[in-house]
Design a protein around this motif. Structure first.
Motif, PDB file in Angstrom:
ATOM      1  N   HIS A  97       7.840 -11.590 -46.414  1.00  0.00           N
ATOM      2  CA  HIS A  97       8.328 -12.379 -47.550  1.00  0.00           C
ATOM      3  C   HIS A  97       9.812 -12.157 -47.798  1.00  0.00           C
ATOM      4  O   HIS A  97      10.304 -11.030 -47.783  1.00  0.00           O
ATOM      5  CB  HIS A  97       7.479 -12.014 -48.778  1.00  0.00           C
ATOM      6  N   ALA A  98      10.551 -13.273 -47.970  1.00  0.00           N
ATOM      7  CA  ALA A  98      11.994 -13.235 -48.272  1.00  0.00           C
ATOM      8  C   ALA A  98      12.721 -12.267 -47.342  1.00  0.00           C
ATOM      9  O   ALA A  98      13.508 -11.436 -47.793  1.00  0.00           O
ATOM     10  CB  ALA A  98      12.218 -12.872 -49.734  1.00  0.00           C
ATOM     11  N   TYR A  99      12.462 -12.400 -46.073  1.00  0.00           N
ATOM     12  CA  TYR A  99      12.963 -11.437 -45.078  1.00  0.00           C
ATOM     13  C   TYR A  99      14.479 -11.263 -45.181  1.00  0.00           C
ATOM     14  O   TYR A  99      15.232 -12.228 -45.207  1.00  0.00           O
ATOM     15  CB  TYR A  99      12.576 -11.892 -43.676  1.00  0.00           C
ATOM     16  N   GLU A 100      14.899  -9.985 -45.227  1.00  0.00           N
ATOM     17  CA  GLU A 100      16.329  -9.689 -45.354  1.00  0.00           C
ATOM     18  C   GLU A 100      16.815  -8.672 -44.322  1.00  0.00           C
ATOM     19  O   GLU A 100      17.926  -8.167 -44.417  1.00  0.00           O
ATOM     20  CB  GLU A 100      16.640  -9.168 -46.759  1.00  0.00           C
ATOM     21  N   GLY A 101      15.973  -8.354 -43.320  1.00  0.00           N
ATOM     22  CA  GLY A 101      16.343  -7.343 -42.327  1.00  0.00           C
ATOM     23  C   GLY A 101      17.207  -7.901 -41.208  1.00  0.00           C
ATOM     24  O   GLY A 101      17.803  -8.974 -41.318  1.00  0.00           O
TER      25      GLY A 101
ATOM     26  N   LYS B 140      17.049  -8.301 -34.972  1.00  0.00           N
ATOM     27  CA  LYS B 140      16.314  -7.477 -34.001  1.00  0.00           C
ATOM     28  C   LYS B 140      14.925  -7.130 -34.547  1.00  0.00           C
ATOM     29  O   LYS B 140      13.914  -7.260 -33.837  1.00  0.00           O
ATOM     30  CB  LYS B 140      17.102  -6.197 -33.701  1.00  0.00           C
ATOM     31  N   ASP B 141      14.861  -6.685 -35.792  1.00  0.00           N
ATOM     32  CA  ASP B 141      13.564  -6.367 -36.406  1.00  0.00           C
ATOM     33  C   ASP B 141      12.727  -7.631 -36.586  1.00  0.00           C
ATOM     34  O   ASP B 141      11.498  -7.592 -36.422  1.00  0.00           O
ATOM     35  CB  ASP B 141      13.756  -5.667 -37.749  1.00  0.00           C
ATOM     36  N   ALA B 142      13.375  -8.740 -36.929  1.00  0.00           N
ATOM     37  CA  ALA B 142      12.651 -10.008 -37.081  1.00  0.00           C
ATOM     38  C   ALA B 142      11.915 -10.344 -35.796  1.00  0.00           C
ATOM     39  O   ALA B 142      10.748 -10.748 -35.823  1.00  0.00           O
ATOM     40  CB  ALA B 142      13.609 -11.132 -37.464  1.00  0.00           C
ATOM     41  N   GLN B 143      12.579 -10.148 -34.671  1.00  0.00           N
ATOM     42  CA  GLN B 143      11.961 -10.443 -33.384  1.00  0.00           C
ATOM     43  C   GLN B 143      10.768  -9.526 -33.120  1.00  0.00           C
ATOM     44  O   GLN B 143       9.758  -9.941 -32.562  1.00  0.00           O
ATOM     45  CB  GLN B 143      12.979 -10.323 -32.253  1.00  0.00           C
ATOM     46  N   LYS B 144      10.867  -8.274 -33.559  1.00  0.00           N
ATOM     47  CA  LYS B 144       9.752  -7.338 -33.392  1.00  0.00           C
ATOM     48  C   LYS B 144       8.535  -7.800 -34.182  1.00  0.00           C
ATOM     49  O   LYS B 144       7.392  -7.744 -33.681  1.00  0.00           O
ATOM     50  CB  LYS B 144      10.170  -5.929 -33.829  1.00  0.00           C
ATOM     51  N   PHE B 145       8.772  -8.280 -35.414  1.00  0.00           N
ATOM     52  CA  PHE B 145       7.662  -8.778 -36.225  1.00  0.00           C
ATOM     53  C   PHE B 145       7.055 -10.037 -35.595  1.00  0.00           C
ATOM     54  O   PHE B 145       5.833 -10.205 -35.581  1.00  0.00           O
ATOM     55  CB  PHE B 145       8.127  -9.066 -37.651  1.00  0.00           C
ATOM     56  N   ILE B 146       7.901 -10.891 -35.070  1.00  0.00           N
ATOM     57  CA  ILE B 146       7.427 -12.120 -34.423  1.00  0.00           C
ATOM     58  C   ILE B 146       6.611 -11.783 -33.177  1.00  0.00           C
ATOM     59  O   ILE B 146       5.570 -12.399 -32.914  1.00  0.00           O
ATOM     60  CB  ILE B 146       8.627 -13.029 -34.071  1.00  0.00           C
ATOM     61  N   ASP B 147       7.065 -10.789 -32.430  1.00  0.00           N
ATOM     62  CA  ASP B 147       6.333 -10.364 -31.223  1.00  0.00           C
ATOM     63  C   ASP B 147       4.929  -9.854 -31.562  1.00  0.00           C
ATOM     64  O   ASP B 147       4.030  -9.883 -30.731  1.00  0.00           O
ATOM     65  CB  ASP B 147       7.120  -9.286 -30.474  1.00  0.00           C
ATOM     66  N   MET B 148       4.761  -9.375 -32.810  1.00  0.00           N
ATOM     67  CA  MET B 148       3.430  -8.928 -33.270  1.00  0.00           C
ATOM     68  C   MET B 148       2.584 -10.097 -33.776  1.00  0.00           C
ATOM     69  O   MET B 148       1.439  -9.906 -34.186  1.00  0.00           O
ATOM     70  CB  MET B 148       3.590  -7.930 -34.428  1.00  0.00           C
ATOM     71  N   GLY B 149       3.172 -11.287 -33.790  1.00  0.00           N
ATOM     72  CA  GLY B 149       2.456 -12.458 -34.289  1.00  0.00           C
ATOM     73  C   GLY B 149       2.782 -12.817 -35.721  1.00  0.00           C
ATOM     74  O   GLY B 149       2.130 -13.686 -36.310  1.00  0.00           O
ATOM     75  N   GLY B 150       3.776 -12.141 -36.305  1.00  0.00           N
ATOM     76  CA  GLY B 150       4.141 -12.376 -37.695  1.00  0.00           C
ATOM     77  C   GLY B 150       5.048 -13.573 -37.894  1.00  0.00           C
ATOM     78  O   GLY B 150       5.584 -14.151 -36.941  1.00  0.00           O
ATOM     79  N   TYR B 151       5.223 -13.938 -39.156  1.00  0.00           N
ATOM     80  CA  TYR B 151       6.086 -15.049 -39.556  1.00  0.00           C
ATOM     81  C   TYR B 151       7.184 -14.532 -40.482  1.00  0.00           C
ATOM     82  O   TYR B 151       6.996 -13.565 -41.213  1.00  0.00           O
ATOM     83  CB  TYR B 151       5.281 -16.123 -40.288  1.00  0.00           C
TER      84      TYR B 151
ATOM     85  N   ARG C 107      20.824 -14.278 -43.849  1.00  0.00           N
ATOM     86  CA  ARG C 107      19.622 -15.080 -43.651  1.00  0.00           C
ATOM     87  C   ARG C 107      19.916 -16.332 -42.808  1.00  0.00           C
ATOM     88  O   ARG C 107      19.060 -16.796 -42.056  1.00  0.00           O
ATOM     89  CB  ARG C 107      19.007 -15.458 -44.998  1.00  0.00           C
ATOM     90  N   GLN C 108      21.112 -16.861 -42.922  1.00  0.00           N
ATOM     91  CA  GLN C 108      21.492 -17.997 -42.077  1.00  0.00           C
ATOM     92  C   GLN C 108      21.495 -17.589 -40.606  1.00  0.00           C
ATOM     93  O   GLN C 108      21.056 -18.359 -39.737  1.00  0.00           O
ATOM     94  CB  GLN C 108      22.860 -18.527 -42.499  1.00  0.00           C
ATOM     95  N   GLU C 109      21.947 -16.384 -40.337  1.00  0.00           N
ATOM     96  CA  GLU C 109      21.933 -15.872 -38.967  1.00  0.00           C
ATOM     97  C   GLU C 109      20.493 -15.655 -38.488  1.00  0.00           C
ATOM     98  O   GLU C 109      20.177 -15.929 -37.314  1.00  0.00           O
ATOM     99  CB  GLU C 109      22.733 -14.568 -38.887  1.00  0.00           C
ATOM    100  N   ILE C 110      19.655 -15.176 -39.383  1.00  0.00           N
ATOM    101  CA  ILE C 110      18.240 -14.975 -39.047  1.00  0.00           C
ATOM    102  C   ILE C 110      17.594 -16.310 -38.664  1.00  0.00           C
ATOM    103  O   ILE C 110      16.908 -16.416 -37.641  1.00  0.00           O
ATOM    104  CB  ILE C 110      17.487 -14.328 -40.231  1.00  0.00           C
TER     105      ILE C 110
ATOM    106  N   LYS D  44      19.020 -18.931 -37.573  1.00  0.00           N
ATOM    107  CA  LYS D  44      19.610 -19.372 -36.304  1.00  0.00           C
ATOM    108  C   LYS D  44      18.880 -18.745 -35.113  1.00  0.00           C
ATOM    109  O   LYS D  44      18.649 -19.396 -34.092  1.00  0.00           O
ATOM    110  CB  LYS D  44      21.095 -18.993 -36.271  1.00  0.00           C
ATOM    111  N   CYS D  45      18.484 -17.481 -35.257  1.00  0.00           N
ATOM    112  CA  CYS D  45      17.910 -16.723 -34.139  1.00  0.00           C
ATOM    113  C   CYS D  45      16.382 -16.832 -34.038  1.00  0.00           C
ATOM    114  O   CYS D  45      15.825 -16.694 -32.944  1.00  0.00           O
ATOM    115  CB  CYS D  45      18.301 -15.246 -34.257  1.00  0.00           C
ATOM    116  N   VAL D  46      15.721 -17.041 -35.156  1.00  0.00           N
ATOM    117  CA  VAL D  46      14.256 -17.047 -35.180  1.00  0.00           C
ATOM    118  C   VAL D  46      13.735 -18.427 -34.777  1.00  0.00           C
ATOM    119  O   VAL D  46      14.232 -19.445 -35.262  1.00  0.00           O
ATOM    120  CB  VAL D  46      13.753 -16.673 -36.591  1.00  0.00           C
ATOM    121  N   PRO D  47      12.719 -18.499 -33.907  1.00  0.00           N
ATOM    122  CA  PRO D  47      12.159 -19.801 -33.525  1.00  0.00           C
ATOM    123  C   PRO D  47      11.481 -20.484 -34.700  1.00  0.00           C
ATOM    124  O   PRO D  47      10.881 -19.821 -35.549  1.00  0.00           O
ATOM    125  CB  PRO D  47      11.157 -19.451 -32.425  1.00  0.00           C
ATOM    126  N   LEU D  48      11.577 -21.798 -34.757  1.00  0.00           N
ATOM    127  CA  LEU D  48      10.992 -22.566 -35.845  1.00  0.00           C
ATOM    128  C   LEU D  48       9.495 -22.322 -35.963  1.00  0.00           C
ATOM    129  O   LEU D  48       8.920 -22.359 -37.058  1.00  0.00           O
ATOM    130  CB  LEU D  48      11.272 -24.060 -35.637  1.00  0.00           C
TER     131      LEU D  48
END
Length: 239
Positions: A144-148, A151-162, A175-178, A180-184
């Motif tokens: 929720h309201a991810y602010e990390g 790199k960590d975002a990708q780790k959560f996504i690799d676990m199946g998270g959103y 968050r704009q950079e996040i 940009k990097c996170v798949p839709l």
């Protein structure tokens, strides 16, 4: 359809116009509790409004009231999700209380796995511990309201998270950079109403996810309608 995967419409901020705010646009809202009193209000709202899905939880900032958890767990039979739960090391500095936060979170993770309920997670300074904890559970989860970090975002996504994005995106470069990097395919929208608005010191509300979608569209250079459709699809995969 618009989707707000995390809001707090039970708060006094909406006492004067709650009905108007909830029915302002076509939207599905996940309403999150933070303690026993608010969890009961969440359930009351979900019974009144067909577009509100109840999420029952215990916010880590209330860790000193952890005696409430046992009663909160009894409400999960009425929930569509578990929230707001997680780790907060920004406000909670005491090491013993931090350990207690982890213990409580584990209880909710176990319940989420057992009940097949998605878990919408608060993490402020707790990503390292979360990354170690989550692989032990078979759950659907959202940060929720991810602010990390990305790199960590990708780790959560690799676990199946959103990764959930609030309207503060419009004025938050990190968050704009996040985005940009996170798949839709791994993004959902929220407001955290009445917080996290696109304008500083202004009350946020669920329909403001439209501003988030517009900004995501701008960042990713994808049509707004396509963004909205994909985020709705992601939402339905979770809840």
């Amino acid at each position: 359809m618009l989707t707000d995967i995390h809001a707090h419409l039970h708060t006094k901020d909406f006492d004067l116009d709650r009905d108007k705010v909830i029915n302002k646009c076509e939207i599905v809202i996940v309403e999150a509790g933070v303690d026993l009193e608010s969890d009961l209000k969440v359930l009351e709202l979900s019974r009144k409004y067909s577009n509100i899905l109840p999420a029952i939880g215990f916010h880590p900032e209330y860790i000193e009231k952890s005696e409430e958890v046992e009663k909160i767990l009894k409400l999960l039979d009425q929930a569509k999700a578990i929230s707001e739960v997680g780790l907060d090391y920004y406000w909670i500095k005491d090491q013993n209380l931090k350990k207690k936060e982890i213990e409580i979170l584990k209880i909710f993770l176990e319940e989420g796995e057992k009940r097949k309920l998605p878990i919408i997670i608060h993490s402020r300074g707790g990503n390292k511990d979360l990354i170690n904890l989550l692989p032990s559970y078979k759950i659907k989860f959202v940060l929720h309201a991810y602010e990390g970090s990305t790199k960590d975002a990708q780790k959560f996504i690799d676990m199946g998270g959103y990764i959930s994005i609030p309207p503060i995106l419009l004025r938050d470069k990190n968050r704009q950079e996040i985005v940009k990097c996170v798949p839709l395919e791994s993004i959902v929208t929220e407001t955290d109403s009445p917080f996290m608005g696109y304008e500083k010191n202004q009350r946020n509300e669920p329909c403001n996810v439209s501003f988030t979608i517009k900004k995501i569209s701008e960042i990713k250079k994808i049509e707004e309608k396509e963004i909205e459709k994909k985020i709705e699809e992601n939402f339905k995969k979770i809840i």
